[in-house]
Design a protein around this motif. Sequence first.
Motif, PDB file in Angstrom:
ATOM      1  N   PRO A 156     -12.382   7.979  -4.411  1.00 15.13           N
ATOM      2  CA  PRO A 156     -11.224   7.687  -3.554  1.00 15.13           C
ATOM      3  C   PRO A 156     -11.582   7.566  -2.083  1.00 15.13           C
ATOM      4  N   PHE A 157     -12.598   8.289  -1.650  1.00 12.03           N
ATOM      5  CA  PHE A 157     -13.046   8.187  -0.254  1.00 12.03           C
ATOM      6  C   PHE A 157     -13.497   6.761   0.047  1.00 12.03           C
ATOM      7  N   VAL A 158     -14.289   6.206  -0.839  1.00  9.52           N
ATOM      8  CA  VAL A 158     -14.776   4.836  -0.666  1.00  9.52           C
ATOM      9  C   VAL A 158     -13.612   3.851  -0.742  1.00  9.52           C
ATOM     10  N   ILE A 159     -12.697   4.060  -1.692  1.00  9.74           N
ATOM     11  CA  ILE A 159     -11.524   3.187  -1.823  1.00  9.74           C
ATOM     12  C   ILE A 159     -10.683   3.220  -0.549  1.00  9.74           C
ATOM     13  N   CYS A 160     -10.455   4.411  -0.018  1.00  8.01           N
ATOM     14  CA  CYS A 160      -9.659   4.549   1.208  1.00  8.01           C
ATOM     15  C   CYS A 160     -10.293   3.799   2.371  1.00  8.01           C
ATOM     16  N   ILE A 161     -11.584   3.926   2.525  1.00 15.23           N
ATOM     17  CA  ILE A 161     -12.269   3.252   3.628  1.00 15.23           C
ATOM     18  C   ILE A 161     -12.167   1.739   3.487  1.00 15.23           C
ATOM     19  N   LEU A 209      -6.207  11.795  -0.796  1.00 14.38           N
ATOM     20  CA  LEU A 209      -6.731  10.526  -0.312  1.00 14.38           C
ATOM     21  C   LEU A 209      -5.763   9.366  -0.521  1.00 14.38           C
ATOM     22  N   PHE A 210      -5.020   9.364  -1.623  1.00 12.85           N
ATOM     23  CA  PHE A 210      -4.024   8.315  -1.795  1.00 12.85           C
ATOM     24  C   PHE A 210      -2.843   8.535  -0.852  1.00 12.85           C
ATOM     25  N   GLY A 211      -2.555   9.781  -0.536  1.00  9.18           N
ATOM     26  CA  GLY A 211      -1.522  10.068   0.453  1.00  9.18           C
ATOM     27  C   GLY A 211      -1.895   9.564   1.831  1.00  9.18           C
ATOM     28  N   LEU A 212      -3.181   9.612   2.158  1.00  2.90           N
ATOM     29  CA  LEU A 212      -3.642   9.101   3.453  1.00  2.90           C
ATOM     30  C   LEU A 212      -3.401   7.606   3.594  1.00  2.90           C
ATOM     31  N   LEU A 213      -3.460   6.892   2.480  1.00  2.00           N
ATOM     32  CA  LEU A 213      -3.280   5.451   2.531  1.00  2.00           C
ATOM     33  C   LEU A 213      -1.829   5.035   2.750  1.00  2.00           C
ATOM     34  N   PHE A 236     -10.334  19.592 -13.473  1.00  7.24           N
ATOM     35  CA  PHE A 236      -9.289  18.577 -13.519  1.00  7.24           C
ATOM     36  C   PHE A 236      -8.379  18.679 -12.296  1.00  7.24           C
ATOM     37  N   LEU A 237      -8.018  19.905 -11.925  1.00  2.00           N
ATOM     38  CA  LEU A 237      -7.165  20.105 -10.749  1.00  2.00           C
ATOM     39  C   LEU A 237      -7.880  19.701  -9.466  1.00  2.00           C
ATOM     40  N   ARG A 238      -9.179  19.883  -9.399  1.00  2.00           N
ATOM     41  CA  ARG A 238      -9.945  19.451  -8.223  1.00  2.00           C
ATOM     42  C   ARG A 238      -9.864  17.937  -8.071  1.00  2.00           C
ATOM     43  N   PHE A 239     -10.001  17.214  -9.175  1.00  2.00           N
ATOM     44  CA  PHE A 239      -9.861  15.763  -9.134  1.00  2.00           C
ATOM     45  C   PHE A 239      -8.461  15.362  -8.671  1.00  2.00           C
ATOM     46  N   CYS A 240      -7.444  15.970  -9.274  1.00  5.49           N
ATOM     47  CA  CYS A 240      -6.058  15.637  -8.908  1.00  5.49           C
ATOM     48  C   CYS A 240      -5.790  15.909  -7.442  1.00  5.49           C
ATOM     49  N   TYR A 241      -6.268  17.022  -6.950  1.00  3.41           N
ATOM     50  CA  TYR A 241      -6.055  17.390  -5.551  1.00  3.41           C
ATOM     51  C   TYR A 241      -6.740  16.391  -4.620  1.00  3.41           C
ATOM     52  N   MET A 282       0.831  -1.206   0.000  1.00  8.87           N
ATOM     53  CA  MET A 282       0.000   0.000   0.000  1.00  8.87           C
ATOM     54  C   MET A 282       0.861   1.250   0.000  1.00  8.87           C
ATOM     55  N   SER A 283       1.893   1.241   0.803  1.00  8.03           N
ATOM     56  CA  SER A 283       2.754   2.413   0.898  1.00  8.03           C
ATOM     57  C   SER A 283       3.423   2.710  -0.435  1.00  8.03           C
ATOM     58  N   ARG A 284       3.986   1.702  -1.074  1.00  5.93           N
ATOM     59  CA  ARG A 284       4.660   1.913  -2.369  1.00  5.93           C
ATOM     60  C   ARG A 284       3.688   2.348  -3.459  1.00  5.93           C
ATOM     61  N   PHE A 285       2.605   1.614  -3.588  1.00  5.74           N
ATOM     62  CA  PHE A 285       1.657   1.861  -4.669  1.00  5.74           C
ATOM     63  C   PHE A 285       1.009   3.236  -4.532  1.00  5.74           C
ATOM     64  N   PHE A 286       0.543   3.555  -3.334  1.00  4.01           N
ATOM     65  CA  PHE A 286      -0.170   4.809  -3.162  1.00  4.01           C
ATOM     66  C   PHE A 286       0.759   6.011  -3.021  1.00  4.01           C
ATOM     67  N   THR A 287       2.001   5.786  -2.645  1.00  2.00           N
ATOM     68  CA  THR A 287       2.977   6.874  -2.706  1.00  2.00           C
ATOM     69  C   THR A 287       3.234   7.241  -4.163  1.00  2.00           C
ATOM     70  N   ALA A 288       3.352   6.231  -5.008  1.00  2.00           N
ATOM     71  CA  ALA A 288       3.550   6.491  -6.438  1.00  2.00           C
ATOM     72  C   ALA A 288       2.336   7.211  -7.039  1.00  2.00           C
ATOM     73  N   LEU A 289       1.144   6.749  -6.712  1.00  2.00           N
ATOM     74  CA  LEU A 289      -0.060   7.399  -7.224  1.00  2.00           C
ATOM     75  C   LEU A 289      -0.193   8.831  -6.709  1.00  2.00           C
TER      76      LEU A 289
END
Length: 158
Positions: free
Chosen positions: A130-135, A58-62, A48-53, A9-16
């Motif tokens: 991403p909220f649902v994915i994170c949970i 959320l991927f950083g939280l993971l 587009f920037l709202r999506f990226c942000y 999780m750390s590697r994959f979501f750090t990259a994302l």
Amino acid sequence: MLEKYEKWMSRFFTALGSMFFIILVLMTFVQVITRYVVNISFPWAEEFLRFCYTYMILFGLLTTTQIQVPLLRHFISQKIHYGWLLSSCLYVIMLFTLWILLQGGLKIYSMNMNSYYSAFKISKSWVYVPFVICIVLESIRIILALIHCAKSKALGEL
């Protein structure tokens, strides 16, 4: 198993998260240059920037582990003989809380399915994915930690 899952999780979501951060910085730079130098504005850039942000955060939280209170952990390990049992109960409480949050996230997702962004013409509900994915992924991590705690009878991360 828990260590492998957390490492993956750390590697994959750090990259994302890093990818979304780079896109965010580059797109913001391009947007500023085109708006103030060339006097052209892209209507889709803000959406587009709202999506990226959102996805970057959320991927950083993971990539991080749960926040724990060191004083509580020290108290449990020193004073309570069956600290692993209390730790297991806290895991169950966290899973219940995540279940409630998941229900709310799915409700917000379904409420926004018929609302569309003006430039992209896609549903606004995609921002809540991403909220649902994170949970879901955090729930998997907690279940693995609960299993590890129950098997080893050792105090787990709180």
